[in-house]
Design a protein around this motif. Structure first.
Motif, PDB file in Angstrom:
ATOM      1  N   GLY A 207       0.818  -1.213   0.000  1.00 47.81           N
ATOM      2  CA  GLY A 207       0.000   0.000   0.000  1.00 47.81           C
ATOM      3  C   GLY A 207       0.847   1.257   0.000  1.00 47.81           C
ATOM      4  O   GLY A 207       0.526   2.239  -0.697  1.00 47.81           O
ATOM      5  N   ILE A 208       1.944   1.242   0.768  1.00 55.14           N
ATOM      6  CA  ILE A 208       2.832   2.407   0.817  1.00 55.14           C
ATOM      7  C   ILE A 208       3.476   2.654  -0.547  1.00 55.14           C
ATOM      8  O   ILE A 208       3.545   3.800  -1.042  1.00 55.14           O
ATOM      9  N   VAL A 209       3.967   1.580  -1.185  1.00 56.59           N
ATOM     10  CA  VAL A 209       4.597   1.707  -2.506  1.00 56.59           C
ATOM     11  C   VAL A 209       3.590   2.228  -3.533  1.00 56.59           C
ATOM     12  O   VAL A 209       3.917   3.066  -4.388  1.00 56.59           O
ATOM     13  N   MET A 210       2.357   1.743  -3.482  1.00 59.31           N
ATOM     14  CA  MET A 210       1.314   2.206  -4.409  1.00 59.31           C
ATOM     15  C   MET A 210       1.080   3.704  -4.239  1.00 59.31           C
ATOM     16  O   MET A 210       0.938   4.440  -5.228  1.00 59.31           O
ATOM     17  N   ALA A 211       1.054   4.167  -2.982  1.00 60.29           N
ATOM     18  CA  ALA A 211       0.810   5.586  -2.724  1.00 60.29           C
ATOM     19  C   ALA A 211       2.000   6.436  -3.147  1.00 60.29           C
ATOM     20  O   ALA A 211       1.832   7.518  -3.738  1.00 60.29           O
ATOM     21  N   GLN A 217      -1.343  -2.318  -7.818  1.00 55.27           N
ATOM     22  CA  GLN A 217      -0.847  -3.305  -6.858  1.00 55.27           C
ATOM     23  C   GLN A 217       0.218  -4.207  -7.480  1.00 55.27           C
ATOM     24  O   GLN A 217       1.229  -4.508  -6.849  1.00 55.27           O
ATOM     25  N   GLN A 218       0.001  -4.646  -8.712  1.00 50.23           N
ATOM     26  CA  GLN A 218       0.938  -5.554  -9.367  1.00 50.23           C
ATOM     27  C   GLN A 218       2.318  -4.916  -9.503  1.00 50.23           C
ATOM     28  O   GLN A 218       3.345  -5.552  -9.262  1.00 50.23           O
ATOM     29  N   THR A 219       2.337  -3.640  -9.867  1.00 48.40           N
ATOM     30  CA  THR A 219       3.614  -2.925 -10.004  1.00 48.40           C
ATOM     31  C   THR A 219       4.294  -2.777  -8.647  1.00 48.40           C
ATOM     32  O   THR A 219       5.511  -2.932  -8.515  1.00 48.40           O
ATOM     33  N   ALA A 220       3.493  -2.496  -7.608  1.00 45.30           N
ATOM     34  CA  ALA A 220       4.058  -2.340  -6.264  1.00 45.30           C
ATOM     35  C   ALA A 220       4.685  -3.644  -5.782  1.00 45.30           C
ATOM     36  O   ALA A 220       5.774  -3.643  -5.177  1.00 45.30           O
ATOM     37  N   VAL A 221       4.018  -4.767  -6.063  1.00 48.80           N
ATOM     38  CA  VAL A 221       4.565  -6.070  -5.680  1.00 48.80           C
ATOM     39  C   VAL A 221       5.890  -6.311  -6.396  1.00 48.80           C
ATOM     40  O   VAL A 221       6.871  -6.780  -5.793  1.00 48.80           O
ATOM     41  N   ILE A 223       8.011  -4.071  -7.510  1.00 53.36           N
ATOM     42  CA  ILE A 223       9.035  -3.188  -6.952  1.00 53.36           C
ATOM     43  C   ILE A 223       9.628  -3.787  -5.672  1.00 53.36           C
ATOM     44  O   ILE A 223      10.853  -3.796  -5.468  1.00 53.36           O
ATOM     45  N   LEU A 224       8.750  -4.310  -4.818  1.00 49.43           N
ATOM     46  CA  LEU A 224       9.219  -4.898  -3.561  1.00 49.43           C
ATOM     47  C   LEU A 224      10.022  -6.181  -3.798  1.00 49.43           C
ATOM     48  O   LEU A 224      11.067  -6.402  -3.165  1.00 49.43           O
ATOM     49  N   THR A 225       9.535  -7.047  -4.685  1.00 44.32           N
ATOM     50  CA  THR A 225      10.246  -8.303  -4.937  1.00 44.32           C
ATOM     51  C   THR A 225      11.592  -8.046  -5.616  1.00 44.32           C
ATOM     52  O   THR A 225      12.570  -8.745  -5.348  1.00 44.32           O
ATOM     53  N   ASP A 226      11.656  -7.025  -6.482  1.00 43.81           N
ATOM     54  CA  ASP A 226      12.935  -6.678  -7.106  1.00 43.81           C
ATOM     55  C   ASP A 226      13.930  -6.179  -6.057  1.00 43.81           C
ATOM     56  O   ASP A 226      15.109  -6.544  -6.075  1.00 43.81           O
ATOM     57  N   ALA A 227      13.434  -5.367  -5.114  1.00 47.98           N
ATOM     58  CA  ALA A 227      14.304  -4.869  -4.044  1.00 47.98           C
ATOM     59  C   ALA A 227      14.794  -6.010  -3.173  1.00 47.98           C
ATOM     60  O   ALA A 227      15.961  -6.033  -2.746  1.00 47.98           O
ATOM     61  N   SER A 228      13.914  -6.991  -2.940  1.00 54.32           N
ATOM     62  CA  SER A 228      14.289  -8.157  -2.143  1.00 54.32           C
ATOM     63  C   SER A 228      15.367  -8.978  -2.843  1.00 54.32           C
ATOM     64  O   SER A 228      16.364  -9.374  -2.229  1.00 54.32           O
ATOM     65  N   SER A 229      15.189  -9.215  -4.134  1.00 57.06           N
ATOM     66  CA  SER A 229      16.139 -10.027  -4.902  1.00 57.06           C
ATOM     67  C   SER A 229      17.480  -9.310  -5.059  1.00 57.06           C
ATOM     68  O   SER A 229      18.548  -9.903  -4.850  1.00 57.06           O
TER      69      SER A 229
END
Length: 264
Positions: A207-211, A217-221, A223-229
């Motif tokens: 939700g924070i990334v979306m804002a 939502q798909q793009t936010a997910v 972004i987070l998974t790319d940062a994790s990897s």
């Protein structure tokens, strides 16, 4: 006149004074133990005493197979646990065979034993032991387990002692099955709680990334998974760090116990 049979009993030996059965003693162990591990260790010590026969107590361990992993979940002494570990390191031995195949396995004399190769017999015999008896518990699908008895006397578990071990495992299988079931349910509840907490934090981060990025939502997910990897950091940790940076404090979910405020 009151008939004699209606007077209060003066029998000095009430039912409560009768010796406890094995099942009743096991039930008391469950009630008196602080947790599952404590119960299993007490059960192993009790089992060793019950199976010793004449002379000193036998060594006793209880092997549990769960999720393709073997572990000694109760032991009467450190020596019992150490000799059980020999089987796990070699991935073979009487207790593993007894638990997996649910059949009794007897080693009359380790000096004449070669079913699991020379390494097993030699390693266990080096502890001063000569005979081994492994008897399976019947846990009816909860897991697989076996009672492992060791003695420094060859052919210790011939005849009556083997029969006693069979009867004993039958008696206490239900109690052990219930204990394992409660342990599994406790583990499942703990894992579920952790999963729900993790999922909540990740959803908050999405939700924070979306804002922040004005994205779906798909793009936010992504972004987070790319940062994790890219950072080789767990997704939950990335999410928790983001939520904390926005909120200014450690992440707390509604699955966690709130801190109690001290009385002023």
């Amino acid at each position: 006149m009151v008939p004699p049979e209606q007077f209060p009993s003066t029998d000095p030996s009430p039912l409560s004074a009768l010796p406890l059965t094995t099942v009743e003693q096991i039930q008391n162990l469950i009630l008196d133990s602080a947790d599952f591990e404590a119960f299993l260790n007490e059960l192993a010590r009790f089992s060793a005493h019950q199976m010793a026969g004449s002379g000193e107590d036998a060594l006793c361990g209880i092997t549990l197979l769960r999720d393709r992993k073997a572990a000694t979940i109760g032991w009467s002494s450190d020596s019992a646990r150490e000799v059980d570990q020999i089987q796990y390191s070699l991935s073979q031995g009487p207790c593993l065979t007894a638990a997996k195949e649910e059949r009794e396995v007897y080693v009359p004399d380790l000096h004449d034993e070669d079913r699991w190769g020379p390494d097993y017999a030699r390693a266990v015999a080096s502890h001063g032991l000569r005979s081994v008896l492994s008897v399976p518990f019947h846990l009816q699908g909860e897991a697989q387990a076996a009672l492992n008895l060791y003695s420094d006397v060859p052919r210790k578990f011939d005849g009556d002692l083997a029969a006693r071990a069979r009867g004993y495992t039958r008696e206490i299988s239900q109690a052990l099955r219930l204990a394992v079931r409660f342990s599994l349910q406790s583990d499942s509840a703990t894992n579920l709680r952790a999963t729900l907490e993790s999922r909540t934090v990740i959803d908050m981060a999405i939700g924070i990334v979306m804002a922040q990025n004005r994205c779906d939502q798909q793009t936010a997910v992504r972004i987070l998974t790319d940062a994790s990897s890219n950072g080789n950091v767990k997704l939950r940790d990335i999410a928790a760090s983001l939520v904390q940076s926005v909120g200014g404090s450690a992440t707390r979910t509604h699955f966690e116990e709130p801190e109690r405020k001290e009385a002023v």
